[in-house]
Design a protein around this motif. Structure first.
Motif, PDB file in Angstrom:
ATOM      1  N   ARG A 161       0.825  -1.224   0.000  1.00 50.31           N
ATOM      2  CA  ARG A 161       0.000   0.000   0.000  1.00 50.31           C
ATOM      3  C   ARG A 161       0.848   1.258   0.000  1.00 50.31           C
ATOM      4  O   ARG A 161       0.466   2.266  -0.582  1.00 50.31           O
ATOM      5  N   LEU A 162       1.979   1.230   0.695  1.00 45.22           N
ATOM      6  CA  LEU A 162       2.882   2.389   0.803  1.00 45.22           C
ATOM      7  C   LEU A 162       2.111   3.639   1.223  1.00 45.22           C
ATOM      8  O   LEU A 162       2.127   4.684   0.556  1.00 45.22           O
ATOM      9  N   SER A 163       1.416   3.539   2.355  1.00 48.47           N
ATOM     10  CA  SER A 163       0.605   4.667   2.840  1.00 48.47           C
ATOM     11  C   SER A 163       1.507   5.810   3.306  1.00 48.47           C
ATOM     12  O   SER A 163       2.681   5.610   3.625  1.00 48.47           O
ATOM     13  N   ASP A 164       0.927   7.010   3.357  1.00 47.47           N
ATOM     14  CA  ASP A 164       1.689   8.199   3.778  1.00 47.47           C
ATOM     15  C   ASP A 164       2.251   8.017   5.187  1.00 47.47           C
ATOM     16  O   ASP A 164       3.371   8.433   5.479  1.00 47.47           O
ATOM     17  N   GLU A 165       1.451   7.386   6.059  1.00 47.15           N
ATOM     18  CA  GLU A 165       1.879   7.170   7.440  1.00 47.15           C
ATOM     19  C   GLU A 165       3.101   6.238   7.490  1.00 47.15           C
ATOM     20  O   GLU A 165       4.070   6.496   8.214  1.00 47.15           O
ATOM     21  N   GLU A 166       3.061   5.164   6.698  1.00 45.16           N
ATOM     22  CA  GLU A 166       4.185   4.213   6.664  1.00 45.16           C
ATOM     23  C   GLU A 166       5.450   4.866   6.115  1.00 45.16           C
ATOM     24  O   GLU A 166       6.550   4.643   6.626  1.00 45.16           O
TER      25      GLU A 166
END
Length: 511
Positions: A161-166
């Protein structure tokens, strides 16, 4: 009873000690079969092919490699032909980011915790390692959970997913790691980066493996997707497994890795860097106050660290084996760890350097080898006031490599190399990495007995030949610490071109 003893006596059975119940305990001869015992049936060794590395190439170009190994657990992983050496057209540090982002949330799994709980059901653990030329996602788990493991690996590699949080958490982790790297008393990771930068200036394996601080804010999902679309393609991947049936692994690969649409999309133009490493030689110096790297009641004394290297060869070349033997023959270590059987007591750097010069804290040989090049280097540490003498000792050892090689020391180095190879390959994760890396580079795998046969064939003439060729190249030098007395690069080059390895003399009016 008398009748029963007849045949026993003929076989050499005689009454001896007594059982606790009082009966006679016979003394049994091992030269004839025991009376009344059925004939032993021995297990036949299965066909040798069953224990060789098997490789299958799927329709999309993905290679599936497996190696049998007894036991309930297996190690399975995906290796990708991608690393810091491929970042020339991208921001430096992408591989470092991908390593830290591995096994985070994916299309199927909402978080890292969910992945770990799934693996826990099969007693599994996961890890990701990025090097200069390979990224490796691996899982060790119960072999009965193979289907779940391959599904997880496919999801982690192709559907992150490579989320902003990660990504923000990864930025923080990388900044902390970079700070820690500069504060550690052991500077070896830093020196390894510096010697590669000096040897292959601004190209391929000379590019930094760690993300520079200034790039941490610049790398985002768009940059990562751009890189992944170029390098995370099936033809650049190997699914390797140790401790599982090959057919079962191929079946799982077809199910989860064939025809899968990656999250960044397919069919884009590939911008793959196929540059071949260009050895440049040179020097990288970092002036640093090393007087307070280790606080405490017994601090490490202030040291200056020098690494001198020369180009060797690729691991695909025949000369790779003589270079590996040479590296083992040089050996060495730290002044507090070199002693003891099997730790290099008879290696050249221990006998000729650490044993004779009590003021040297370290003298260790390293051999880094890649698909298109290699680097043999010696790392040495001493007090800043003795830097010049330390450099001369190391240059002299390089020159002595091309001299006579004793039959005894060569045999010892070959035996030690074979021993180290076989001991390392006792471990299932090491076999997995060996299978994956070899298949990724050559589409096949040399088995340990083949490598041992090649090691046995190394002659003194082979060592002399590879060293003579190596000494014709410009040196690569990395220096860290107080460099007041460091000889110039030209002087180090002159010493490595001389007959005895001595530095040119300095004449000073005032000291």
């Amino acid at each position: 009873r008398r009748g029963a003893c007849g045949p026993a006596r003929r076989c050499g059975l005689a009454a001896g000690r007594s059982y606790s119940g009082g009966g006679a305990y016979p003394s049994v001869s091992l030269t004839c079969p025991l009376p009344g015992v059925p004939k032993a049936v021995f297990a036949a060794a299965e066909s040798r092919e069953r224990f060789e590395t098997r490789v299958t190439v799927l329709e999309n170009g993905l290679r599936v490699a497996s190696q049998n190994k007894f036991g309930q657990f297996c190690t399975v992983g995906i290796l990708v032909n991608s690393g810091s050496r491929h970042e020339a057209k991208y921001l430096s540090g992408i591989s470092h980011f991908l390593e830290k982002l591995a096994f985070s949330s994916t299309a199927q799994f909402g978080s890292k915790d969910e992945i770990l709980l799934t693996l826990e059901k099969h007693g599994g653990i996961c890890d990701c390692q990025a090097s200069r030329d390979t990224i490796m996602y691996a899982v060790s788990a119960d072999a009965r959970g193979l289907d779940t493991v391959v599904n997880l690996l496919a999801d982690v590699t192709l559907q992150p997913r490579l989320s902003d949080e990660e990504i923000e958490m990864t930025r923080m982790a990388i900044r902390f790691e970079l700070e820690d790297l500069n504060m550690r008393p052991d500077p070896e990771p830093l020196l390894t980066e510096m010697i590669h930068a000096a040897a292959f200036r601004d190209n391929t394996v000379g590019l930094n493996r760690f993300c520079p601080v200034e790039n941490t804010e610049k790398i985002d999902r768009a940059v990562l997707h751009s890189y992944l679309s170029s390098y995370y393609t099936p033809d650049r991947m190997v699914l390797a497994g140790v401790g599982i049936e090959h057919e079962h692994l191929v079946e799982c690969a077809r199910k989860y890795l064939l025809g899968v649409q990656p999250v960044w999309g397919a069919g884009r133009s590939r911008d793959v860097d196929r540059s071949v490493a260009q050895y440049t030689g040179g020097i990288v110096k970092v002036e640093k106050d090393m007087s307070d790297v280790s606080l405490g009641p017994t601090p490490i004394p202030e040291l200056t660290h020098i690494m001198i290297g020369l180009e060797s060869c690729s691991f695909l070349e025949d000369d790779f084996i003589p270079f590996a033997v040479l590296n083992m023959m040089m050996g060495g270590g730290g002044s507090f760890s070199a002693g003891g059987p099997g730790k290099g007591m008879f290696t050249r750097l221990y006998l000729n350097v650490l044993n004779r010069h009590h003021w040297m804290y370290n003298a260790t040989s390293y051999h880094h080898s890649y698909e298109d090049t290699g680097l043999l280097c010696i790392h040495a540490s001493a007090d800043p006031k003795q830097v010049r003498e330390m450099v001369e000792i190391i240059t002299r050892e390089f020159i002595l490599m091309a001299g006579a090689v004793g039959e005894v020391e060569l045999e010892r180095a070959k035996t030690q190399l074979k021993s180290m190879l076989m001991m390392n390959l006792e471990s299932r994760p090491v076999i997995f990495e060996d299978v994956g890396r070899q298949v990724l580079a050559t589409n096949t795998r040399k088995l340990p007995h083949e490598l041992c046969a090649l090691i046995s064939q190394v002659k003194p003439a082979d060592i002399k030949r590879v060293v003579t060729k190596m000494l014709h190249k410009k040196p690569a030098v990395a220096a860290l610490g107080d460099l007041t007395d460091l000889p110039t690069y030209e002087h180090i080059q002159a010493a490595l071109s001389s007959k005895d390895g001595r530095l040119p003399r300095l004449y000073r009016l005032f000291r």
